[in-house]
Design a protein around this motif. Structure first.
Motif, mmCIF file in Angstrom:
data_model
loop_
_atom_site.group_PDB
_atom_site.id
_atom_site.type_symbol
_atom_site.label_atom_id
_atom_site.label_comp_id
_atom_site.label_asym_id
_atom_site.label_seq_id
_atom_site.Cartn_x
_atom_site.Cartn_y
_atom_site.Cartn_z
ATOM 1 N N PRO A 30 2.971 8.495 -8.783
ATOM 2 C CA PRO A 30 2.430 9.760 -9.133
ATOM 3 C C PRO A 30 1.021 9.438 -9.736
ATOM 4 O O PRO A 30 0.157 10.477 -9.861
ATOM 5 N N GLY A 31 0.822 8.449 -10.305
ATOM 6 C CA GLY A 31 -0.755 7.928 -11.075
ATOM 7 C C GLY A 31 -1.871 7.776 -10.151
ATOM 8 O O GLY A 31 -2.747 7.467 -10.765
ATOM 9 N N VAL A 32 -1.451 7.621 -8.792
ATOM 10 C CA VAL A 32 -2.333 7.153 -8.027
ATOM 11 C C VAL A 32 -2.909 8.344 -7.315
ATOM 12 O O VAL A 32 -2.358 9.016 -6.595
ATOM 13 N N LEU A 33 -4.172 8.363 -7.008
ATOM 14 C CA LEU A 33 -4.652 9.534 -6.742
ATOM 15 C C LEU A 33 -4.798 9.317 -5.171
ATOM 16 O O LEU A 33 -4.368 10.063 -4.323
ATOM 17 N N TYR A 34 -5.242 8.146 -4.582
ATOM 18 C CA TYR A 34 -5.048 7.750 -3.266
ATOM 19 C C TYR A 34 -5.442 6.119 -3.194
ATOM 20 O O TYR A 34 -5.849 5.477 -4.195
ATOM 21 N N ALA A 35 -4.532 5.506 -2.132
ATOM 22 C CA ALA A 35 -5.001 4.215 -1.975
ATOM 23 C C ALA A 35 -5.181 3.816 -0.215
ATOM 24 O O ALA A 35 -4.763 4.686 0.427
ATOM 25 N N ASP A 46 -8.718 -2.447 1.515
ATOM 26 C CA ASP A 46 -10.092 -2.822 1.210
ATOM 27 C C ASP A 46 -10.475 -3.509 2.550
ATOM 28 O O ASP A 46 -10.471 -4.407 3.012
ATOM 29 N N TYR A 47 -11.256 -2.607 3.337
ATOM 30 C CA TYR A 47 -11.798 -2.888 4.611
ATOM 31 C C TYR A 47 -12.853 -3.964 4.431
ATOM 32 O O TYR A 47 -13.540 -3.987 3.592
ATOM 33 N N LYS A 48 -13.091 -4.805 5.610
ATOM 34 C CA LYS A 48 -14.323 -5.776 5.634
ATOM 35 C C LYS A 48 -15.513 -4.826 6.106
ATOM 36 O O LYS A 48 -15.289 -4.044 7.022
ATOM 37 N N VAL A 49 -16.503 -5.138 5.515
ATOM 38 C CA VAL A 49 -17.893 -4.460 5.990
ATOM 39 C C VAL A 49 -18.758 -5.710 6.321
ATOM 40 O O VAL A 49 -18.740 -6.759 5.800
ATOM 41 N N GLN A 50 -19.562 -5.526 7.457
ATOM 42 C CA GLN A 50 -20.324 -6.383 8.018
ATOM 43 C C GLN A 50 -21.855 -5.810 8.026
ATOM 44 O O GLN A 50 -21.981 -4.648 8.190
ATOM 45 N N LEU A 51 -22.834 -6.823 7.886
ATOM 46 C CA LEU A 51 -24.378 -6.553 7.941
ATOM 47 C C LEU A 51 -24.533 -5.780 9.358
ATOM 48 O O LEU A 51 -23.771 -6.447 10.270
ATOM 49 N N LEU A 84 0.997 -1.274 -0.114
ATOM 50 C CA LEU A 84 -0.037 -0.061 0.041
ATOM 51 C C LEU A 84 0.869 1.258 -0.060
ATOM 52 O O LEU A 84 0.557 1.989 -0.651
ATOM 53 N N LYS A 85 1.948 1.212 0.956
ATOM 54 C CA LYS A 85 2.725 2.303 0.911
ATOM 55 C C LYS A 85 3.485 2.637 -0.519
ATOM 56 O O LYS A 85 3.718 3.726 -1.002
ATOM 57 N N GLU A 86 4.109 1.658 -1.013
ATOM 58 C CA GLU A 86 4.569 1.755 -2.489
ATOM 59 C C GLU A 86 3.706 2.405 -3.692
ATOM 60 O O GLU A 86 3.874 3.189 -4.296
#
Length: 189
Positions: free
Chosen positions: A12-17, A20-25, A5-7
């Protein structure tokens, strides 16, 4: 992982990173009246239920009687006590006490009625009223019973315009034992 993720962020072409968080109902009870219980959404009950439904908490409700056979409540109570008669098995049936009980601890996911704020909580129902009237001495007995019965919280949806030192001292004694006291703020300004 974190290094990748740090790399990626250095490019420079990456806006943000970000991960991918887990989401629960969130808890979404099957009780038919739940969608109408707007207050549960307002206080974020579904999010809280993912952590706890109150199963380690006992609330004593001092009120004017309870329907101990109510299908949404009958599995939620322990140690009932009618201060007026001394009965530990029966008490008057009342809409107010039953309603307060239900707001706190109506069962969840049983397909009946609504859902309580803390549906895993056990309730100690304590009748201190004769119809709509009670004496401070009976309420004091109810507080003592709640303390002796292991209540973590004492709920009293009642009020008076008179100061009672004995009543105050019983509240303070319960508080000093670590019991949270919840009381009505008054409906008459």
């Amino acid at each position: 992982g974190y290094t990748a993720l740090k790399e990626i962020k250095k490019n420079p072409g990456v806006l943000y990173a970000e991960p991918d968080y887990k989401v629960q109902l969130l808890a979404n009870p099957t009780d038919p009246e739940f969608p109408k219980q707007w207050h549960l959404n307002k206080i974020g009950a579904s999010q809280a239920w993912d952590t706890s439904k109150g199963s380690k908490t006992t609330v004593a409700v001092l009120d004017d009687g309870f329907d101990l056979q109510h299908p949404d409540l009958k599995d939620r109570f322990i140690k009932p006590y009618d201060v007026l008669t001394g009965s530990k098995t029966s008490m008057p049936v009342s809409q107010h006490g039953t309603h307060v009980f239900g707001i706190i601890a109506a069962s969840i996911d049983n397909g009946i009625g609504g859902t309580g704020v803390a549906p895993g909580t056990k309730i100690i129902p304590v009748n201190v009223f004769f119809k709509s009237m009670a004496f401070t001495s009976d309420i004091i007995k109810g507080i003592k019973y709640a303390v002796d019965s292991g209540a973590d919280i004492i709920n009293m949806s009642l009020g008076t315009s008179q100061y009672s030192r004995a009543f105050d001292e019983s509240i303070q004694a319960a508080y000093k034992k670590g019991i949270l006291i919840v009381a009505a703020s008054g409906n008459d300004s």
